[in-house]
Design a protein around this motif. Sequence first.
Motif, PDB file in Angstrom:
ATOM      1  N   ARG A  60       0.833  -1.211   0.000  1.00 38.41           N
ATOM      2  CA  ARG A  60       0.000   0.000   0.000  1.00 38.41           C
ATOM      3  C   ARG A  60       0.866   1.258   0.000  1.00 38.41           C
ATOM      4  NH1 ARG A  60      -3.405  -3.286   4.106  1.00 38.41           N
ATOM      5  NH2 ARG A  60      -5.376  -3.670   3.013  1.00 38.41           N
ATOM      6  N   MET A  61       1.957   1.242   0.769  1.00 41.01           N
ATOM      7  CA  MET A  61       2.811   2.434   0.844  1.00 41.01           C
ATOM      8  C   MET A  61       3.522   2.703  -0.474  1.00 41.01           C
ATOM      9  SD  MET A  61       4.547   2.340   4.615  1.00 41.01           S
ATOM     10  CE  MET A  61       5.389   3.888   4.277  1.00 41.01           C
ATOM     11  N   ALA A  62       3.840   1.643  -1.221  1.00 40.29           N
ATOM     12  CA  ALA A  62       4.492   1.830  -2.521  1.00 40.29           C
ATOM     13  C   ALA A  62       3.584   2.615  -3.465  1.00 40.29           C
ATOM     14  CB  ALA A  62       4.854   0.476  -3.123  1.00 40.29           C
ATOM     15  N   VAL A  63       2.296   2.269  -3.482  1.00 42.61           N
ATOM     16  CA  VAL A  63       1.346   2.981  -4.344  1.00 42.61           C
ATOM     17  C   VAL A  63       1.002   4.338  -3.738  1.00 42.61           C
ATOM     18  CG1 VAL A  63      -0.944   2.863  -5.407  1.00 42.61           C
ATOM     19  CG2 VAL A  63       0.443   0.800  -5.215  1.00 42.61           C
ATOM     20  N   LEU A  64       0.987   4.421  -2.397  1.00 42.74           N
ATOM     21  CA  LEU A  64       0.731   5.702  -1.737  1.00 42.74           C
ATOM     22  C   LEU A  64       1.777   6.739  -2.139  1.00 42.74           C
ATOM     23  CD1 LEU A  64      -1.475   6.432   0.483  1.00 42.74           C
ATOM     24  CD2 LEU A  64       0.446   6.497   2.070  1.00 42.74           C
ATOM     25  N   ASN A  65       3.009   6.297  -2.335  1.00 43.47           N
ATOM     26  CA  ASN A  65       4.073   7.198  -2.780  1.00 43.47           C
ATOM     27  C   ASN A  65       3.735   7.797  -4.148  1.00 43.47           C
ATOM     28  OD1 ASN A  65       6.950   8.222  -2.737  1.00 43.47           O
ATOM     29  ND2 ASN A  65       7.059   6.914  -4.539  1.00 43.47           N
ATOM     30  N   THR A  66       3.271   6.954  -5.076  1.00 40.41           N
ATOM     31  CA  THR A  66       2.873   7.438  -6.402  1.00 40.41           C
ATOM     32  C   THR A  66       1.690   8.394  -6.308  1.00 40.41           C
ATOM     33  OG1 THR A  66       3.660   5.407  -7.471  1.00 40.41           O
ATOM     34  CG2 THR A  66       2.062   6.727  -8.683  1.00 40.41           C
ATOM     35  N   ILE A  85     -11.162  -3.927  -4.417  1.00 38.13           N
ATOM     36  CA  ILE A  85     -10.985  -2.565  -4.938  1.00 38.13           C
ATOM     37  C   ILE A  85      -9.542  -2.103  -4.736  1.00 38.13           C
ATOM     38  CG2 ILE A  85     -11.730  -0.169  -4.695  1.00 38.13           C
ATOM     39  CD1 ILE A  85     -14.435  -1.177  -3.774  1.00 38.13           C
ATOM     40  N   GLU A  86      -8.977  -2.409  -3.547  1.00 33.77           N
ATOM     41  CA  GLU A  86      -7.575  -2.041  -3.300  1.00 33.77           C
ATOM     42  C   GLU A  86      -6.644  -2.765  -4.260  1.00 33.77           C
ATOM     43  OE1 GLU A  86      -6.450  -0.944   1.140  1.00 33.77           O
ATOM     44  OE2 GLU A  86      -7.532  -2.841   1.053  1.00 33.77           O
ATOM     45  N   GLU A  87      -6.938  -4.022  -4.545  1.00 31.21           N
ATOM     46  CA  GLU A  87      -6.090  -4.793  -5.465  1.00 31.21           C
ATOM     47  C   GLU A  87      -6.047  -4.135  -6.835  1.00 31.21           C
ATOM     48  OE1 GLU A  87      -3.304  -7.424  -6.016  1.00 31.21           O
ATOM     49  OE2 GLU A  87      -4.521  -7.672  -4.201  1.00 31.21           O
ATOM     50  N   GLU A  88      -7.179  -3.619  -7.285  1.00 30.78           N
ATOM     51  CA  GLU A  88      -7.211  -2.920  -8.569  1.00 30.78           C
ATOM     52  C   GLU A  88      -6.352  -1.661  -8.529  1.00 30.78           C
ATOM     53  OE1 GLU A  88     -11.281  -2.157  -9.423  1.00 30.78           O
ATOM     54  OE2 GLU A  88     -11.816  -4.271  -9.749  1.00 30.78           O
ATOM     55  N   VAL A  89      -6.412  -0.937  -7.415  1.00 27.67           N
ATOM     56  CA  VAL A  89      -5.592   0.273  -7.269  1.00 27.67           C
ATOM     57  C   VAL A  89      -4.103  -0.083  -7.224  1.00 27.67           C
ATOM     58  CG1 VAL A  89      -5.042   2.219  -5.751  1.00 27.67           C
ATOM     59  CG2 VAL A  89      -7.422   1.538  -6.100  1.00 27.67           C
ATOM     60  N   LEU A  90      -3.757  -1.150  -6.508  1.00 33.69           N
ATOM     61  CA  LEU A  90      -2.357  -1.547  -6.355  1.00 33.69           C
ATOM     62  C   LEU A  90      -1.748  -2.041  -7.660  1.00 33.69           C
ATOM     63  CD1 LEU A  90      -2.544  -3.423  -2.923  1.00 33.69           C
ATOM     64  CD2 LEU A  90      -1.713  -1.114  -3.350  1.00 33.69           C
ATOM     65  N   ASN A  91      -2.570  -2.618  -8.526  1.00 38.78           N
ATOM     66  CA  ASN A  91      -2.061  -3.181  -9.787  1.00 38.78           C
ATOM     67  C   ASN A  91      -2.357  -2.290 -10.993  1.00 38.78           C
ATOM     68  OD1 ASN A  91      -1.151  -5.512  -8.466  1.00 38.78           O
ATOM     69  ND2 ASN A  91      -3.160  -6.481  -8.632  1.00 38.78           N
ATOM     70  N   ALA A  92      -2.664  -1.027 -10.730  1.00 38.74           N
ATOM     71  CA  ALA A  92      -3.107  -0.148 -11.820  1.00 38.74           C
ATOM     72  C   ALA A  92      -2.009   0.117 -12.841  1.00 38.74           C
ATOM     73  CB  ALA A  92      -3.622   1.175 -11.248  1.00 38.74           C
ATOM     74  N   GLU A  93      -0.803   0.458 -12.388  1.00 41.50           N
ATOM     75  CA  GLU A  93       0.243   0.898 -13.309  1.00 41.50           C
ATOM     76  C   GLU A  93       1.589   0.287 -12.935  1.00 41.50           C
ATOM     77  OE1 GLU A  93      -0.001   5.030 -12.542  1.00 41.50           O
ATOM     78  OE2 GLU A  93      -1.402   5.428 -14.175  1.00 41.50           O
ATOM     79  N   PRO A  94       2.335  -0.244 -13.909  1.00 40.81           N
ATOM     80  CA  PRO A  94       3.691  -0.719 -13.627  1.00 40.81           C
ATOM     81  C   PRO A  94       4.645   0.459 -13.448  1.00 40.81           C
ATOM     82  CG  PRO A  94       3.195  -0.933 -15.974  1.00 40.81           C
ATOM     83  CD  PRO A  94       1.931  -0.478 -15.311  1.00 40.81           C
ATOM     84  N   VAL A  95       5.458   0.410 -12.386  1.00 39.84           N
ATOM     85  CA  VAL A  95       6.391   1.501 -12.091  1.00 39.84           C
ATOM     86  C   VAL A  95       7.689   1.283 -12.860  1.00 39.84           C
ATOM     87  CG1 VAL A  95       7.720   2.637 -10.265  1.00 39.84           C
ATOM     88  CG2 VAL A  95       5.389   1.846  -9.819  1.00 39.84           C
ATOM     89  N   VAL A  96       8.173   2.349 -13.507  1.00 35.88           N
ATOM     90  CA  VAL A  96       9.389   2.295 -14.324  1.00 35.88           C
ATOM     91  C   VAL A  96      10.547   2.861 -13.514  1.00 35.88           C
ATOM     92  CG1 VAL A  96      10.500   3.144 -16.423  1.00 35.88           C
ATOM     93  CG2 VAL A  96       8.091   2.494 -16.466  1.00 35.88           C
ATOM     94  N   ARG A  97      11.699   2.214 -13.563  1.00 39.80           N
ATOM     95  CA  ARG A  97      12.902   2.698 -12.893  1.00 39.80           C
ATOM     96  C   ARG A  97      13.821   3.360 -13.914  1.00 39.80           C
ATOM     97  NH1 ARG A  97      13.621   0.566  -7.774  1.00 39.80           N
ATOM     98  NH2 ARG A  97      12.188  -1.121  -7.210  1.00 39.80           N
ATOM     99  N   MET A  98      14.544   4.383 -13.469  1.00 37.09           N
ATOM    100  CA  MET A  98      15.503   5.063 -14.326  1.00 37.09           C
ATOM    101  C   MET A  98      16.915   4.738 -13.869  1.00 37.09           C
ATOM    102  SD  MET A  98      14.077   8.861 -15.207  1.00 37.09           S
ATOM    103  CE  MET A  98      12.572   9.095 -16.179  1.00 37.09           C
ATOM    104  N   HIS A 121       6.090   6.593 -14.699  1.00 39.88           N
ATOM    105  CA  HIS A 121       7.421   7.181 -14.541  1.00 39.88           C
ATOM    106  C   HIS A 121       7.498   8.154 -13.368  1.00 39.88           C
ATOM    107  CE1 HIS A 121       9.117   5.893 -18.530  1.00 39.88           C
ATOM    108  NE2 HIS A 121       7.826   5.788 -18.801  1.00 39.88           N
ATOM    109  N   LEU A 122       6.363   8.437 -12.734  1.00 38.58           N
ATOM    110  CA  LEU A 122       6.319   9.514 -11.755  1.00 38.58           C
ATOM    111  C   LEU A 122       7.267   9.308 -10.562  1.00 38.58           C
ATOM    112  CD1 LEU A 122       4.764  12.127 -11.871  1.00 38.58           C
ATOM    113  CD2 LEU A 122       3.038  11.141 -10.364  1.00 38.58           C
ATOM    114  N   PRO A 123       7.309   8.115  -9.906  1.00 40.52           N
ATOM    115  CA  PRO A 123       8.251   7.954  -8.784  1.00 40.52           C
ATOM    116  C   PRO A 123       9.702   8.195  -9.185  1.00 40.52           C
ATOM    117  CG  PRO A 123       6.620   6.192  -8.763  1.00 40.52           C
ATOM    118  CD  PRO A 123       6.442   6.932 -10.057  1.00 40.52           C
ATOM    119  N   ALA A 124      10.109   7.688 -10.353  1.00 41.17           N
ATOM    120  CA  ALA A 124      11.487   7.878 -10.805  1.00 41.17           C
ATOM    121  C   ALA A 124      11.768   9.345 -11.091  1.00 41.17           C
ATOM    122  CB  ALA A 124      11.747   7.030 -12.051  1.00 41.17           C
ATOM    123  N   LEU A 125      10.813  10.040 -11.705  1.00 44.95           N
ATOM    124  CA  LEU A 125      11.006  11.458 -12.025  1.00 44.95           C
ATOM    125  C   LEU A 125      11.130  12.292 -10.749  1.00 44.95           C
ATOM    126  CD1 LEU A 125       8.483  11.860 -14.990  1.00 44.95           C
ATOM    127  CD2 LEU A 125      10.977  11.909 -15.120  1.00 44.95           C
TER     128      LEU A 125
END
Length: 653
Positions: free
Chosen positions: A235-241, A331-344, A536-540
């Motif tokens: 949850r905190m990983a997605v909360l960061n985004t 519902i939370e599962e859908e939010v958690l799996n919404a977008e793959p996070v890209v690393r730079m 890309h938002l967390p990496a940016l």
Amino acid sequence: MMQWYRLRFPIKLTFAIILALFVGFEFNLETPRWSVMTAAIVAGGTAFAAGGDPFSGALRYRGMLRIVGTFIGCIAALTIMIATIRAPLLMLLLCCLWAGVCVWLSSLIKLENSYALGLAGYTALIIVVSVDSSGSLLLAPQFAVERCSEIIIGIVCAILADMLFSPRSIKQDIDREADALLLEQYRLMQLCVAHADKDEVDKTWAGLVRRTTALKGMRSLLMMESGGWPKVERRMAVLNTLSLTLITQACETFLIQNSRPEYVPPQFLLLFEKPVESTADIHKRMKIMRRIITVSGSKNTPATIRSWVAAASRYLLLLKGIHTNSSISRIEEEVLNAEPVVRMRSAESRHAIINGVRTFVATAVGSIFWLWTGWASGSGAMIMLAVITALAMRMPNPLMMAKDFLYGMIFAVPLGALYYMVIMPATQQSMLLLCIALGVMAFVAGIFIQRRQIGTLGALVGTINILTLDNPMTFHVSTFLDGALGQAIGCFVALLVILLIRDSSKARIGRTLLNRFMYAAVSAMTTNTARRRENHLPALYQQLFMLLNIFPGDIDKFRLALTLIIGHQRLRDADIPINDDLSAFHKQLRHTADRVISASSDAKRRHYFTRLLSEFDIYQQKLALYEAPISVTEPVARLAQMLKKYQNTLIQV
């Protein structure tokens, strides 16, 4: 209660050092001071970095990294010695090269994991130098085994002390900070909707970036603490985004109002004027706003406000799960799996090379001078050179850490002399009196370490090192002076190397980061569904945080970077017309933007940047030809204008 909280770490540090001392003497270790020093470094270093009593798990994690680094360093030392045992100079130079490579690699990875690599680098050099100074290379395997054993004993003592004296859980701090962060996000949106003073908005969003990054770091500490928080960690990983999304949408709302003052409808102006006191108030306000958006329709609601309300609603949903650590709902599962996070990839490749070169040059010059002169204190100086260059280079300000060590080692001379020549001989070989004497020093040092008093940690470690704890104790003034002089000179030479080999990569890193923001905004112009789903938002924002640290106070750079991030997010969600002509041109734009980043000279960079600007003009004509909506043409025009305005900043070093 408050007094106990302040004294808990000094007591913990004292217990760890005394326990390591007792075990070292009880088991007749060859050099008990290594276990005592390890306990002091693991416990004290973690507290110094945390600015107080470290959270539960951080000390254990650092201890495990130290064990891993020590084993790797011992294996490297034995390998180098077996291969070059007949060539002492070559053997030392290979160890110096190994230390430089380890520092180079450690500068490219996560800071908390780089400790193991830095330790592996200087452990190999310490073993080779110590064995070489003893005059018998055949003792290398025995010395390596003893070093590992002593270090493991010191780490176990530090961990036991942490477990016995009420380890501090970070979960309550996470709950409080997650709530406070959402309240501050709402305050930023209030400022942006009201189009408040630009400086106040800049200060607020910069503070939010720092707090979001700090909350992300808390997530790592929570996982170090226990294996019982995997649902909270997800949850905190997605909360960061989501927190970064809220910042972006709020700042874009402010930016759009510069050209369109009527952008925010009156009903939202009225709603955001009302203050909120808690997350419960925000939850009620989100219900009202969602109802208004549903009634008004998405076309009559500003896109940034619609996105902000959606992100805040998801934030509230995850926040409840973080507080309770409950099972993840559908519902939370859908939010958690919404977008793959890209690393730079790291932007500090040149900085990492300079760090490695500094370490190699410092230790190589010290090795050659030691072998040439046969200086009695040379081994101590070499060890301090290796330790400081390996540890300091990973820090954001290596010069300050080198000064910290130097001040500490200078203070360790009179303090060590007092203990070595007066206090310890008076103990009459009594283990109890020796523990009391060292315990008092550790307790006082612990009080200053958790306050981050410069020189304190270096003084504690340096004093323990020059006391030459043996079983039974012997007191030779010449041995003490050799050790004190060697480590002080080693610290001074390390500081000198950092001053002479200057790191000129700061401006280059800044330009690289800004160009990556530019490339991210350009690459968001695509019709590829898979590419548009990438987050890309967390990496940016991680790179924006790096920019904040490298150039503190340079608000123009921050505004440019934030505007490019906003452009990336808006174009990523824009309804770009789908056709082969635009798809081909998107590829051309990305290719040109990539050439700007990879250009080897200012002339080539300017050439490709000029081409990129002309391609933007052509692209805007194509959008007009294909009747693209204003949700596409407006952010593209804003991005093109921004690139023209700041082209010198993006091109020049």
